[in-house]
Design an enzyme around this catalytic site. Sequence first.
Site, short mmCIF file in Angstrom:
data_model
loop_
_atom_site.label_atom_id
_atom_site.label_comp_id
_atom_site.label_asym_id
_atom_site.label_seq_id
_atom_site.Cartn_x
_atom_site.Cartn_y
_atom_site.Cartn_z
N HIS A 30 -7.50 -1.98 -11.00
CA HIS A 30 -8.87 -1.49 -10.94
C HIS A 30 -8.95 -0.42 -9.85
CE1 HIS A 30 -8.95 -4.13 -7.46
NE2 HIS A 30 -8.65 -5.16 -8.24
N GLY A 32 -9.79 -0.47 -6.90
CA GLY A 32 -9.24 -0.88 -5.61
C GLY A 32 -7.76 -0.55 -5.51
N HIS A 33 -7.01 -0.83 -6.58
CA HIS A 33 -5.58 -0.50 -6.59
C HIS A 33 -5.38 1.02 -6.54
CE1 HIS A 33 -5.45 -4.49 -8.79
NE2 HIS A 33 -4.53 -4.68 -7.87
N GLY A 144 -3.71 -4.35 0.37
CA GLY A 144 -5.17 -4.38 0.51
C GLY A 144 -5.61 -5.45 1.50
N ASP A 147 -6.76 -9.35 0.42
CA ASP A 147 -5.91 -10.53 0.63
C ASP A 147 -5.50 -10.52 2.10
OD1 ASP A 147 -5.62 -11.64 -2.13
OD2 ASP A 147 -4.90 -9.60 -2.48
N GLN A 150 -2.56 -12.66 3.31
CA GLN A 150 -1.32 -12.08 2.78
C GLN A 150 -0.89 -10.88 3.63
OE1 GLN A 150 -0.39 -11.33 -1.55
NE2 GLN A 150 -1.06 -9.28 -1.04
N SER A 183 -8.94 -8.40 -9.86
CA SER A 183 -8.56 -8.60 -11.26
C SER A 183 -9.21 -9.87 -11.80
CB SER A 183 -7.05 -8.71 -11.39
OG SER A 183 -6.46 -7.54 -10.88
O1 PAF Z 1 -1.39 -8.92 -3.83
C1 PAF Z 1 -0.71 -9.02 -4.88
O2 PAF Z 1 -1.07 -8.45 -5.92
C2 PAF Z 1 0.56 -9.85 -4.87
O3 PAF Z 1 0.42 -10.98 -4.07
C3 PAF Z 1 1.82 -9.04 -4.48
C4 PAF Z 1 1.73 -8.53 -3.05
C5 PAF Z 1 1.98 -7.88 -5.44
C6 PAF Z 1 3.06 -9.93 -4.56
O4 PAF Z 1 3.24 -10.44 -5.84
#
Ligand code: PAF
Length: 281
Positions: A30, A32-33, A144, A147, A150, A183
């Site tokens: 989307h 954002g990506h 991003g 997350d 992450q 998503s």
């Molecule tokens: O953020 C994501 O879309 C996933 O966790 C990543 C970093 C691509 C790892 O699969």
Amino acid sequence: MQVLHTVAELRAALAGQTGTAFVPTMGNLHAGHVSLVELARQHGQPVVASIFVNPLQFGAGEDFERYPRTLDADCARLATAGCDIVFAPAVSELYPVPQSFTVQPAASLTQDLDGAFRPGHFSGVATVVLKLFNLVQPRVAVFGKKDYQQLLVIRELVRQFNLPIEIVAGDTLREADGLAMSSRNGYLDTSERIQATLLQRELAAIRAAVLSGERDFETLTTTACRHLKMAGWRVDYVELRDAENLQVPTPVSQQLVVLGAAWLGKTRLIDNLDFALPTRA
Ligand code: PAF
């Protein structure tokens, strides 16, 4: 733009490149990506995006099977965003044998928030990201802030394994009504979609209260959970943390982040807002 599916093709295409900027994704892209790809373009060349729905980071009963696979539409978006190479391997290409060596991120970063509700998730993320970093060998990688936990796990992965990669954080893009782009928003039905902004509004209310001097964080987060539950959500957590390390804020914390995860029907939404506390005069 090249679309590559094998490790051999990717290595051949990137041989000799030292300035690669990398955006790992799971596809179903989307705006954002797209903003992450545009950010990557400002930091390096060629720009490589991966599209891989990583089975290792999904728990039993999570949405691995139903996660949308939309490769053609994703490639069209990436081409317009200025991506040079798309790496979209099959599961058997990235995991030709069962992955018995895995990365176990520090418990201090993953034992609560999303880590508590998705056991093994950050190990799966860190493992696939380390594999992708080894294949792409980027100079810069973009993740991003949506997350947030992450992002911190990846920063620590890079630091503790001495990877020569700069991690750049991209801001969360939002729909006109404030809903963070994701998503998983595509899973929401019409009435859930209208409801979905409540998580962000509750996080924003906490941020506003803290910025106006409120320091009873427990009451703020409990109140937000109550509002969400009253509106029919199932809440995993709403927490206020130090944005540098995700620990409970201390009196010296300067940067805070308020994070939430909650279920609307069968869809789990996460969001966060990071902000600086005003410096005392
Ligand atoms: O953020 C994501 O879309 C996933 O966790 C990543 C970093 C691509 C790892 O699969």
